[in-house]
Motif scaffolding. Sequence first.
Motif, PDB file in Angstrom:
ATOM      1  N   ASP A 137      46.569  31.347  33.341  1.00  0.00           N
ATOM      2  CA  ASP A 137      45.716  32.521  33.172  1.00  0.00           C
ATOM      3  C   ASP A 137      44.834  32.737  34.392  1.00  0.00           C
ATOM      4  N   LEU A 138      44.304  31.646  34.954  1.00  0.00           N
ATOM      5  CA  LEU A 138      43.439  31.795  36.129  1.00  0.00           C
ATOM      6  C   LEU A 138      44.220  32.301  37.327  1.00  0.00           C
ATOM      7  N   VAL A 139      45.480  31.868  37.449  1.00  0.00           N
ATOM      8  CA  VAL A 139      46.294  32.325  38.573  1.00  0.00           C
ATOM      9  C   VAL A 139      46.733  33.773  38.370  1.00  0.00           C
ATOM     10  N   GLU A 140      47.231  34.094  37.176  1.00  0.00           N
ATOM     11  CA  GLU A 140      47.705  35.462  36.932  1.00  0.00           C
ATOM     12  C   GLU A 140      46.553  36.451  36.832  1.00  0.00           C
ATOM     13  N   HIS A 141      45.346  35.923  36.510  1.00  0.00           N
ATOM     14  CA  HIS A 141      44.165  36.792  36.438  1.00  0.00           C
ATOM     15  C   HIS A 141      44.382  37.866  35.377  1.00  0.00           C
ATOM     16  N   THR A 142      44.748  37.418  34.155  1.00  0.00           N
ATOM     17  CA  THR A 142      45.204  38.358  33.131  1.00  0.00           C
ATOM     18  C   THR A 142      44.113  39.277  32.608  1.00  0.00           C
ATOM     19  N   GLY A 143      42.871  38.802  32.599  1.00  0.00           N
ATOM     20  CA  GLY A 143      41.806  39.630  32.026  1.00  0.00           C
ATOM     21  C   GLY A 143      42.027  39.897  30.556  1.00  0.00           C
ATOM     22  N   THR A 144      42.504  38.877  29.813  1.00  0.00           N
ATOM     23  CA  THR A 144      42.742  39.048  28.374  1.00  0.00           C
ATOM     24  C   THR A 144      41.736  38.277  27.530  1.00  0.00           C
ATOM     25  N   ALA A 167      37.272  34.354  29.415  1.00  0.00           N
ATOM     26  CA  ALA A 167      35.978  34.205  28.730  1.00  0.00           C
ATOM     27  C   ALA A 167      35.806  32.763  28.288  1.00  0.00           C
ATOM     28  N   ASN A 168      34.617  32.219  28.515  1.00  0.00           N
ATOM     29  CA  ASN A 168      34.425  30.787  28.274  1.00  0.00           C
ATOM     30  C   ASN A 168      33.078  30.538  27.601  1.00  0.00           C
ATOM     31  N   GLY A 169      32.151  29.869  28.281  1.00  0.00           N
ATOM     32  CA  GLY A 169      30.891  29.484  27.665  1.00  0.00           C
ATOM     33  C   GLY A 169      30.039  30.654  27.221  1.00  0.00           C
ATOM     34  N   GLU A 183      32.539  34.072  32.664  1.00  0.00           N
ATOM     35  CA  GLU A 183      33.894  34.517  32.996  1.00  0.00           C
ATOM     36  C   GLU A 183      34.414  33.615  34.116  1.00  0.00           C
ATOM     37  N   THR A 184      35.144  32.589  33.692  1.00  0.00           N
ATOM     38  CA  THR A 184      35.589  31.560  34.625  1.00  0.00           C
ATOM     39  C   THR A 184      36.417  32.157  35.754  1.00  0.00           C
ATOM     40  N   GLY A 185      37.326  33.061  35.436  1.00  0.00           N
ATOM     41  CA  GLY A 185      38.237  33.606  36.433  1.00  0.00           C
ATOM     42  C   GLY A 185      37.608  34.592  37.387  1.00  0.00           C
ATOM     43  N   ALA A 186      36.358  34.978  37.150  1.00  0.00           N
ATOM     44  CA  ALA A 186      35.683  35.952  38.013  1.00  0.00           C
ATOM     45  C   ALA A 186      34.462  35.359  38.706  1.00  0.00           C
ATOM     46  N   PRO A 210      29.157  29.814  43.064  1.00  0.00           N
ATOM     47  CA  PRO A 210      29.847  28.919  44.001  1.00  0.00           C
ATOM     48  C   PRO A 210      31.016  28.164  43.378  1.00  0.00           C
ATOM     49  N   GLY A 211      31.341  28.447  42.141  1.00  0.00           N
ATOM     50  CA  GLY A 211      32.441  27.779  41.479  1.00  0.00           C
ATOM     51  C   GLY A 211      32.791  28.511  40.203  1.00  0.00           C
ATOM     52  N   MET A 212      33.677  27.903  39.414  1.00  0.00           N
ATOM     53  CA  MET A 212      34.182  28.511  38.191  1.00  0.00           C
ATOM     54  C   MET A 212      33.346  28.086  36.992  1.00  0.00           C
ATOM     55  N   PRO A 213      32.550  28.992  36.418  1.00  0.00           N
ATOM     56  CA  PRO A 213      31.688  28.604  35.296  1.00  0.00           C
ATOM     57  C   PRO A 213      32.513  28.318  34.041  1.00  0.00           C
ATOM     58  N   ASP A 214      32.115  27.274  33.349  1.00  0.00           N
ATOM     59  CA  ASP A 214      32.834  26.868  32.138  1.00  0.00           C
ATOM     60  C   ASP A 214      31.866  26.938  30.956  1.00  0.00           C
ATOM     61  N   ASN A 215      31.620  25.833  30.275  1.00  0.00           N
ATOM     62  CA  ASN A 215      30.714  25.860  29.125  1.00  0.00           C
ATOM     63  C   ASN A 215      29.260  26.051  29.555  1.00  0.00           C
TER      64      ASN A 215
END
Length: 320
Positions: A137-144, A167-169, A183-186, A210-215
Motif C-alpha cells: 500500500d505504501l508503494v502503490e500509494h493507494t489512498g484507500t 490511515a494509522n494512529g 497518514e503514514t503514506g503522506a 521527517p518520517g512515516m507517522p504510525d501510532n
Amino acid sequence: MHRPTALVPRRYVAIGARGPEDVVADARGRVLTGVEDGRILRLDGLTEPAAPRVEVLAETGGRPLGLELLPDDALLVCDAERGLLRVDLASGAVRVLTDSAAGERLRFCSNAVALSDGSVYFTVSSRRYPLKQWIGDLVEHTGTGRLLRLAPGSDTAEVLLEGLQFANGLAPSGDESFLVVAETGAYRLTRYWLTGPRAGHLEPFAENLPGMPDNLWRAGRHGPVWVSLAGPRVPPLDLLHRGPPHLLRAAARVAVRAPFRPSGTIAVLAVDDQGEILHHLTRRHSGFRMVTSVCETAGHLILGSLWERGIAVCEAPATK
C-alpha cells in the motif's frame, strides 16, 4: 522543522513474542501491547532493574494492532484480521464490536480512540492490502485509508473519511473538538474537526514530517500527542509516487515479495494541539528497528515495534 535531539535508550526488554505493534500505559504505569500470535500482554516493572512481569490478558484469535484503554477495565483492540474488538481485562473475554463498514469487511483495522460521549473512532489503513502486505500500500500509494465512527450502542460503523494515505494512529485534542489522524503514506498528520463551524472538515495539522507517522498516544488532555515514526523518509519512494498508476502497481507487486529489513534509524515526535513540534527525538544505527508506537510512563518513553521481539525503554525529554 524542530531541531532533533538524541533519543537515549536505557534498556531493551524481550517479551517472548514478536511484534508489540502498539504500546499504551495504564494509570498504574503498566504497559499493554498486542503481539503477532494474537495475545494481549500486560508488562509491569519495565522501568525497574529486575525483569518485568509479563501477564497474558487475552487472545484475540487474530492480529491485534492499535489499543485504547477504556474506563471500565476494558480495552479496545483494532485487530487486522477480526475488526474492532472489546476485551474485558478481568475475564479476558473478547467481543467483536464491528467487522465491516458500508457493506465491506474490514481488511486492515489499525487504530482507535474512545471519546467521553462513548463514541469510538477508528482507522482502516488500506482497503486493498492486508497487514502482511502493508508495504504494497505504501508503494502503490493507494489512498484507500478510512476514518470510521461507531456510535454508542451501535454495531454498524459509519464511514467519515475516505481517500487517506495509509490511515494509522489517532488521538483526540485536549477538548475533544478534533481528531489527529496519522497518514503514514503522506508523511503528515491531519486534523478532522468534530465540533464547531468546521465540524466534518479535514485540514493539515503537521505536514512534511521527517518520517512515516504510525501510532499516536496521548496521556490525558493536557499532555502532548506522541507520534512514532516507523521509518525515515525514502527519497526514491517519493520519486516513484510521481509516476503513473501502472508503474506504482508494478512496483507494489515487487515490494510485497521482496525481503524487507527496516532502517536502523528510529525517531519519535511530540506535538501540541496547534500542530507545533515540541520534541523530535532520533537515534541512528539503533539496535531497535521500526518504531510503530510510543507511550510515556514513570519518566520514560516506551517504544513498540511491529518488527522486534521486545520493547525499548528510553529517557523521556524534559517537559516543555
